[in-house]
Scaffold this active site. Structure first.
Site, short mmCIF file in Angstrom:
data_model
loop_
_atom_site.label_atom_id
_atom_site.label_comp_id
_atom_site.label_asym_id
_atom_site.label_seq_id
_atom_site.Cartn_x
_atom_site.Cartn_y
_atom_site.Cartn_z
N LYS A 1 -3.88 -10.43 -3.43
CA LYS A 1 -4.09 -11.54 -3.73
C LYS A 1 -4.49 -12.52 -2.45
O LYS A 1 -3.17 -12.60 -1.30
CB LYS A 1 -2.54 -11.78 -5.15
CG LYS A 1 -2.79 -12.95 -5.71
CD LYS A 1 -1.87 -13.39 -6.21
CE LYS A 1 -1.44 -14.43 -7.14
NZ LYS A 1 -0.12 -14.88 -7.68
N ASP B 1 4.14 -10.42 -4.54
CA ASP B 1 3.75 -11.91 -4.23
C ASP B 1 3.88 -12.80 -2.67
O ASP B 1 4.52 -11.78 -2.11
CB ASP B 1 4.20 -12.69 -5.44
CG ASP B 1 2.68 -13.47 -5.58
OD1 ASP B 1 2.72 -14.98 -5.60
OD2 ASP B 1 1.81 -13.53 -6.98
N ASP B 2 4.35 -13.76 -3.21
CA ASP B 2 4.68 -14.20 -1.72
C ASP B 2 5.90 -14.08 -1.46
O ASP B 2 6.21 -13.40 -1.58
CB ASP B 2 4.19 -15.78 -2.22
CG ASP B 2 3.58 -17.01 -1.50
OD1 ASP B 2 4.32 -16.22 0.43
OD2 ASP B 2 3.92 -18.12 -1.55
N ASP C 1 -1.55 -22.76 -11.97
CA ASP C 1 -0.46 -21.54 -12.56
C ASP C 1 -0.14 -21.61 -13.37
O ASP C 1 0.38 -22.94 -14.13
CB ASP C 1 0.80 -21.72 -11.71
CG ASP C 1 0.51 -21.38 -10.05
OD1 ASP C 1 -0.89 -21.71 -9.99
OD2 ASP C 1 1.12 -21.10 -9.81
N ASP D 1 -4.32 -16.27 -1.94
CA ASP D 1 -4.21 -17.37 -2.11
C ASP D 1 -4.35 -18.94 -1.34
O ASP D 1 -5.59 -18.76 -0.68
CB ASP D 1 -2.64 -18.33 -2.21
CG ASP D 1 -1.83 -18.69 -3.50
OD1 ASP D 1 -2.58 -19.42 -3.96
OD2 ASP D 1 -1.18 -18.23 -4.10
N ARG E 1 -9.12 -16.23 -9.91
CA ARG E 1 -8.46 -17.73 -11.01
C ARG E 1 -9.13 -18.17 -11.31
O ARG E 1 -9.99 -18.85 -10.42
CB ARG E 1 -6.88 -17.75 -9.85
CG ARG E 1 -5.71 -16.41 -10.24
CD ARG E 1 -4.84 -17.12 -11.51
NE ARG E 1 -4.36 -18.49 -10.79
CZ ARG E 1 -2.85 -18.39 -10.45
NH1 ARG E 1 -2.92 -17.40 -9.86
NH2 ARG E 1 -3.26 -20.26 -10.42
#
Ligand code: GAL
Length: 490
Positions: A116, A41-42, A178, A118, A174
């Protein structure tokens, strides 16, 4: 299916974490159940160089990203990475907005299989579906231009009606802010529960399992093979929910065809967690070749509520590839409930008012969280089938000190291996390990009834007693004392 570091580790990422985790996915038999994507992820870069290309953080990834991809590929995994369609990522690292071509080139050159993407710091480029579509489409085009097959996973939190356009350019989107590790607790940070609500301005964070389910329910049917609603990463094993809540969370994500990305620390996994996420009968719902999400067919808000005013019960139902039907009784009320639904209701999608041919047939009822048993006594497909790994076996898998010892436990438990037998094949053959434990029958025109614990789900596979795809285990009327028996049989 796979694993993503965010829910447990946030920015604490490294090559070591990814490779240790992938090793355990392999050792514990999870890769062979389908968990193949290892997603970073990030927080992995140190910014953008003068040449316009992102620079990986060599303190976290000393050999660079390509080396991580190579190691993962060698072990049969796929590698996922993260960026944002903004000037910065959500944790304020360099984002890809207006650098889509360079970043897609980097991802492809490193051997990335999944992106992914965002939504933070988008510089105001949102507010209508077309503005968001165009921003996300830049990366879709850039990825395509590289010639590498890269799964494209949008993370725009349901904004700008992404379910209406995400499928045109991406593989998943999504649907909410979150997730957090709570089954039903409402939180002001997840205020945006209804996409059609004009006050829905901040998808936010701290979305409970129930909030996400309720948000996606009206458009769950937008998911199709190759283009899926993403209900966010799993919280199973993080500690904020009960075992029954985690089982319900995992079951709903599988039946609704959300990606199943584990979010727990595999190095500290307990037997309960393993025996939830390795249930092949539940995963078979996720991997069902027909690829249709179950849909909500009933919602009852007049049940006891908790201190937050939350309390409801829902029935979900959906067709499966082999002619079976999945049914979930979801109890989010503040007490145990007797829940039921008629075949006419359960098959309303095939024809309203009891007109569906399916409502006029007998069905075998199978419980996909069936017997918890140890090796040799049920779980693993012996006898009447089973579904969940016994606690002792799960503990033995975790405790084994060598690959050989672990393999022996998995073999003794006759555990499902989708590398050897893909789910489509297992389902077509009627492999008992995918079908759950036979617990009763519902006669034509009858009702399915079950007692469902507080904050729990009962998950059934209705199998056509006339044959259908899977084989019924002949003669067994089965049944246990939990009440999960079709009424008309009794
Ligand atoms: C959020 C995203 C999370 C995680 C985080 C990283 O926007 O929804 O899943 O990726 O950013 O900063």
């Amino acid at each position: 299916m796979g694993w993503n570091n965010w829910n447990t580790f946030a920015c604490d990422v490294s090559e070591k974490l990814l490779l240790e985790t992938s090793k355990l996915l392999g050792d514990y038999g999870l890769k062979d159940l389908g968990y193949q994507y290892v997603v970073l992820d990030d927080c992995w870069s140190v910014g953008r160089g003068d040449d316009g290309y992102l620079i990986p953080d060599t303190a976290k990834f000393p050999r660079g990203m390509g080396a991580v991809a190579d190691e993962l590929h060698k072990e049969g995994f796929l590698f996922g990475m993260y960026s944002s369609a903004g000037e910065m990522t959500c944790a304020r690292y360099a984002g890809s907005l207006d650098y889509e071509v360079q970043d897609a080139e980097s991802f492809a050159s490193w051997g990335v299989d999944y992106l992914k993407y965002d939504n933070c710091y988008h510089m105001g480029r949102m507010g209508t579906p077309l503005i968001s579509f165009n921003r996300y489409n830049e990366m879709a085009k850039a990825l395509k231009k590289t010639g590498r097959a890269i799964l494209y996973s949008l993370c725009s939190w349901g904004e700008d009606y992404v379910h209406t356009w995400g499928g045109s350019i991406a593989n998943s989107w999504r649907v909410s802010g979150d997730i957090y590790d709570s089954f039903a607790r409402p939180d002001d940070l997840c205020a945006c529960n209804n996409a059609a609500d004009p006050a829905c301005v901040a998808p936010g964070t701290h979305c409970s399992v129930l909030a996400i389910i309720n948000k996606v329910a009206p458009y769950i049917d937008r998911g199709l093979p190759g283009a899926w609603n993403d209900l966010d990463m799993l919280e199973v094993g993080l500690g904020g929910m009960t075992e029954e809540e985690y089982k319900a969370h995992f079951s709903m994500w599988a039946a609704l065809k959300s990606p199943l990305l584990l979010g727990n620390d595999l190095r500290a996994m307990d037997a309960t967690t393993l025996s939830i996420v390795n249930n092949p009968a539940i995963i078979a719902l996720s991997q069902d070749p027909r690829g249709r999400a179950a849909m909500r067919i009933a919602r009852n808000l007049t049940v006891p509520k908790d201190e937050h005013g939350v309390g409801e019960a829902q029935v979900w139902s959906g067709p499966l590839a082999n002619g079976d039907q999945v049914v979930i009784f979801l109890n989010a009320a503040d007490e145990d409930l007797d829940m039921s639904a008629s075949l006419a209701e359960l098959f309303v999608l095939q024809g309203p008012g009891g007109s569906a041919a399916e409502a006029k047939r007998d069905w075998a009822v199978r419980d996909l969280w069936g017997s918890i048993s140890s090796s040799g006594s049920g779980g693993g497909g012996g006898g009447g089938g089973g579904a969940r790994m016994g606690r002792a076996d799960a503990q033995a898998v975790l405790d084994a000190t060598s690959e050989a010892e672990r393999g022996a436990v998995l073999r003794r438990a006759n555990w499902y291996n989708a590398t050897e037998k893909p789910y489509a094949e297992g389902l077509a053959e009627g492999d008992a390990r995918l079908l759950g434990e036979r617990v009763g029958t519902v006669k034509a025109g009858g009702r399915l009834e079950a007692r469902v614990g507080r904050h729990a789900a009962k998950v059934f596979r209705l199998q056509s007693a006339a044959g259908g795809g899977g084989k019924a285990d002949a003669g067994s009327t089965g049944g246990d004392d939990d009440g999960s028996i079709g009424k008309d049989e009794l």
